[in-house]
Design an enzyme around this catalytic site. Structure first.
Site, PDB file in Angstrom:
ATOM      1  N   HIS A 211       0.822  -1.208   0.000  1.00  0.00           N
ATOM      2  CA  HIS A 211       0.000   0.000   0.000  1.00  0.00           C
ATOM      3  C   HIS A 211       0.862   1.266   0.000  1.00  0.00           C
ATOM      4  O   HIS A 211       0.382   2.329  -0.393  1.00  0.00           O
ATOM      5  CB  HIS A 211      -0.975  -0.012   1.175  1.00  0.00           C
ATOM      6  CG  HIS A 211      -2.186  -0.852   0.901  1.00  0.00           C
ATOM      7  ND1 HIS A 211      -3.276  -0.399   0.193  1.00  0.00           N
ATOM      8  CD2 HIS A 211      -2.472  -2.137   1.216  1.00  0.00           C
ATOM      9  CE1 HIS A 211      -4.180  -1.368   0.092  1.00  0.00           C
ATOM     10  NE2 HIS A 211      -3.712  -2.429   0.702  1.00  0.00           N
ATOM     11  N   GLU A 350     -11.906   0.677  -4.958  1.00  0.00           N
ATOM     12  CA  GLU A 350     -10.997   0.721  -3.791  1.00  0.00           C
ATOM     13  C   GLU A 350     -11.348   1.792  -2.769  1.00  0.00           C
ATOM     14  O   GLU A 350     -11.389   1.433  -1.564  1.00  0.00           O
ATOM     15  CB  GLU A 350      -9.550   0.882  -4.276  1.00  0.00           C
ATOM     16  CG  GLU A 350      -8.574   0.762  -3.122  1.00  0.00           C
ATOM     17  CD  GLU A 350      -7.120   0.916  -3.524  1.00  0.00           C
ATOM     18  OE1 GLU A 350      -6.821   1.186  -4.690  1.00  0.00           O
ATOM     19  OE2 GLU A 350      -6.283   0.790  -2.618  1.00  0.00           O
ATOM     20  N   HIS A 406     -12.447  -8.478   2.225  1.00  0.00           N
ATOM     21  CA  HIS A 406     -11.753  -8.591   0.938  1.00  0.00           C
ATOM     22  C   HIS A 406     -12.306  -9.712   0.069  1.00  0.00           C
ATOM     23  O   HIS A 406     -12.132  -9.704  -1.150  1.00  0.00           O
ATOM     24  CB  HIS A 406     -10.239  -8.668   1.129  1.00  0.00           C
ATOM     25  CG  HIS A 406      -9.643  -7.300   1.067  1.00  0.00           C
ATOM     26  ND1 HIS A 406      -9.393  -6.669  -0.130  1.00  0.00           N
ATOM     27  CD2 HIS A 406      -9.332  -6.413   2.036  1.00  0.00           C
ATOM     28  CE1 HIS A 406      -8.939  -5.453   0.102  1.00  0.00           C
ATOM     29  NE2 HIS A 406      -8.886  -5.263   1.417  1.00  0.00           N
TER      30      HIS A 406
END
Ligand code: CUO
Length: 681
Positions: A211, A350, A406
């Site tokens: 990330h 996202e 997820h």
């Protein structure tokens, strides 16, 4: 790494301590001009620091006003899933990005140190180091050593301090803190049997690095960033399922109903900072609630999540999204035009405020999903509780709810994938090339792989002050015996043929011990390796070590490794390793079972002429873990969709794995994984 670059790293040490506390095992002291505070020398450090890093007064305008960077309280959690925190990160990174060179960055950052949240500070300085050309040889130290309290309970760390307080003041031997197979819960709840995997240090570090390289809302638009968000997390879920099946647990279920309680709670027993502030906890059967945190100015309703998901599903099934001007934008993958619909979908899911095709309309399902779960125990700040770990990009993977969220995200991507046309037999084949045989060898034994426990040491005293005493953390983690892939390949062409070798692993049987069909197994294929190979005419014997995997990062670099005193300090390792991204090598294999568990390896050779991407071959900067992390400053080096050939449903003529296996350029092979526990040598 030159001296100035190395000195930058002292800013990663003791992130919660003031700069007038010695660092570098007591040898280094930052001396800030016009700051008369005397050095905080601890009782056990003999003599005074030999290296004084002079930090001149800076009159940079940006340093007078750091924008929203100071809005996150010191000692509290920093979450990249919160828009206000992302803005703070952007403001601080903008200040750091204006510096030129390691010395300048060190001076500016030292002036900011202590004025901003420490997690934000470490994030911003890491972000800038990874992006500045002149800092490309700087290696980041392990996140475990920077924030040990995120990996070991406060209680364990406090006991180490008590031992130090009682020790002979002349003792210099490091204090060892054993953190063996003790995780956050007991096996009374079956989910806790997976704690060793979710709470593995390497998994957290991998997710943090990923990330850092592919952030949202930071103006970073890298090649195939959205698709990589899908693929890296899809593989993470697949690997989680492999581990679950190894333990006889059912595969993870998506969190698709926010209006029923979440069965699994999570109590990490970890602290955010040295000041002892604890991460929030979630009771079993907590009902998610609307998120109303006035103090950070963030609000979202469960209804919003439901609407966004429904809009995304509409887009997937209609084949287009609607941009901010109301135009229809097709989201089918189009190989000829190079458009990848999955990138558009992923940026909206996202979601990245700037890169989303229509942020107000498609919202931020994934980010707010994290937030609702992170604050489900105190959604309106009535109890002044901190967020749970699922709100922190560094350690969110510890919480079982992470995988359910997820899985929901992945479900949308899979819904998209099956709307894509299946590959034709022609697209999957490679005429003239045949895999005669393929398998794995470990210690001269074929097709039986071993996993078990190993230990790894980190210096906790780099991140936390223990009266100047060295404290070593000894962590137990899953690992495996290295092995080689061996392939016997026939090239019937007259000349050399360059191929991409693709290797995947999946369980052979499902939770009911039935052999899986193609669609069940399709999303469980885990990429193990991908590399190019020059096949000479005739017979070829390919041998490839598991350590060379295209998904992994060989080892975490400690402060000691970077300084030249640790075991990971071979120049080869530093050269490969310095970007730190990649799946942990020690988690390359699923655990398997003590009696052995049957998995399948799938080998596939494809034509490199069709796979190659222009300009990507020349640079190898940060190319470790390339399949999940890409290559810094270059395009993703495989033109095929990520996960190829399992990203699509099968062609009508190839409905089962056995059909895929009869193509000459593929090979399907059983392998057994045995879990040896402490006996792994
Ligand atoms: Cu990695 Cu949700 O994107 O954690």
């Amino acid at each position: 790494m030159n001296i100035e670059q190395q000195q930058l790293l002292y800013l990663f040490e003791l992130p919660q301590e003031p700069l007038n506390r010695p660092r570098g095992k007591g040898s280094v002291l930052f001396v800030l001009e016009n700051d008369d505070t005397p050095p905080l020398v601890t009782t056990r450090i003999a003599g005074s620091p030999s290296i004084k890093l002079q930090v001149p007064e800076r009159n940079d305008v940006a340093l007078q006003d750091l924008g929203t960077a100071t809005s996150i309280p010191i000692g509290s959690a920093f979450s990249f899933f919160l828009a206000s925190h992302r803005r703070a990160a952007k403001d601080l990174c903008d200040v750091f990005m204006k510096t030129s060179g390691a010395k300048d960055l060190m001076e500016v950052a030292a002036r900011v140190h202590g004025r901003v949240n420490e997690s934000l500070f470490i994030y911003a300085i890491s972000f800038v180091i990874l992006r500045k050309k002149e800092l490309q040889s700087v290696r980041l130290p392990s996140f475990v050593e920077v924030f040990p309290s995120r990996f070991v309970p406060q209680e364990t760390l406090a006991k180490a301090q008590i031992r130090i307080n009682r020790m002979d003041p002349n003792q210099r031997e490091p204090v060892i803190v054993e953190h063996g197979l003790e995780f956050s819960g007991t096996h009374l709840k079956p989910e806790h049997r997976l704690s060793y995997w979710r709470e593995d240090y390497g998994l957290s570090v991998h997710h943090w690095h990923w990330h850092l390289i592919y952030p949202v809302g930071m103006g970073v638009d890298r090649d195939r960033k959205g698709e990589l968000f899908y693929y890296m997390h899809q593989q993470l879920i697949a690997r989680y399922d492999l581990e679950r099946l190894s333990l006889g647990l059912p595969r993870v279920e998506k969190l698709d109903n926010w209006r029923v309680p979440i069965e699994d709670g999570y109590f990490p027993k970890l602290t955010i900072s040295n000041t002892g502030r604890a991460w929030g906890t979630r009771q079993d059967n907590t009902l998610p609630k609307d998120f109303r945190r006035r103090e950070i100015g963030e609000f979202v309703d469960i209804t919003d999540l439901e609407i966004w998901r429904s809009r995304l599903l509409d887009a997937i099934h209609q084949g287009f999204m609607v941009d901010r001007k109301g135009n229809k934008v097709p989201i089918r993958d189009d190989v000829t035009s190079g458009q990848r619909g999955i990138d558009i979908l992923a940026e909206a899911l996202e979601a990245d405020e700037d890169l989303s095709i229509n942020y107000p309309f498609y919202g931020s399902l994934h980010n707010f999903g994290h937030d609702i779960l992170a604050f489900s125990h105190d959604p309106d700040n009535a109890h002044k509780e901190e967020m749970g770990v699922i709100g922190d990009v560094g350690i969110s993977v510890k919480d079982p709810a992470f995988y359910r969220l997820h899985k929901l995200v992945d479900d949308l991507f899979q819904e998209y994938n099956v709307t894509q046309p299946p590959y034709s037999e022609e697209e999957l084949s490679l005429p003239g090339i045949t895999i005669e045989k393929a398998g794995v060898v470990r210690d001269n034994e074929a097709d039986v792989l071993h996993t078990g426990w190993r230990k790894r040491e980190f210096e906790a005293s780099r991140g936390i002050e223990f009266s100047g005493m060295p404290v070593i953390l000894r962590l137990t983690h899953i690992d495996h015996k290295p092995f080689d892939y061996r392939l016997q390949v026939n090239n019937n062409h007259r000349g050399t043929k360059v191929v991409t070798v693709r290797i995947f692993l999946a369980p052979k049987f499902n939770g009911q011990e039935q052999e899986m069909d193609f669609m069940e197994q399709r999303i469980l294929w885990c990429e193990m390796d991908k590399f190019t190979y020059d096949l000479k005419p005739g017979k070829n014997h390919i041998v490839r070590s598991s350590k060379e995997s295209s998904i992994t990062n060989l080892e975490e670099l400690t402060f000691g490794d970077i300084e030249g005193s640790g075991p990971g300090n071979s120049s080869e390792q530093l050269a490969i390793n310095f970007c730190g991204c990649g799946w942990p090598q020690h988690m390359l294999l699923p655990r398997g079972r003590p009696e052995g568990m049957v998995f399948q390896l799938f080998f596939m050779l494809t034509d490199y002429d069709q796979d190659k991407v222009l300009n990507s071959g020349q640079t190898r900067r940060c190319a470790n873990g390339v399949s999940f992390c890409g290559i810094q400053d270059a395009k993703y080096p495989d033109a095929r969709p990520m996960g190829f050939p399992f990203d699509r449903r099968p062609a009508p003529v190839l409905s089962e794995m056995s059909d895929y296996a009869r193509l000459g350029n593929t090979y399907l092979h059983d392998v057994t994984i045995k879990f040896l526990g402490e006996k792994l040598n």
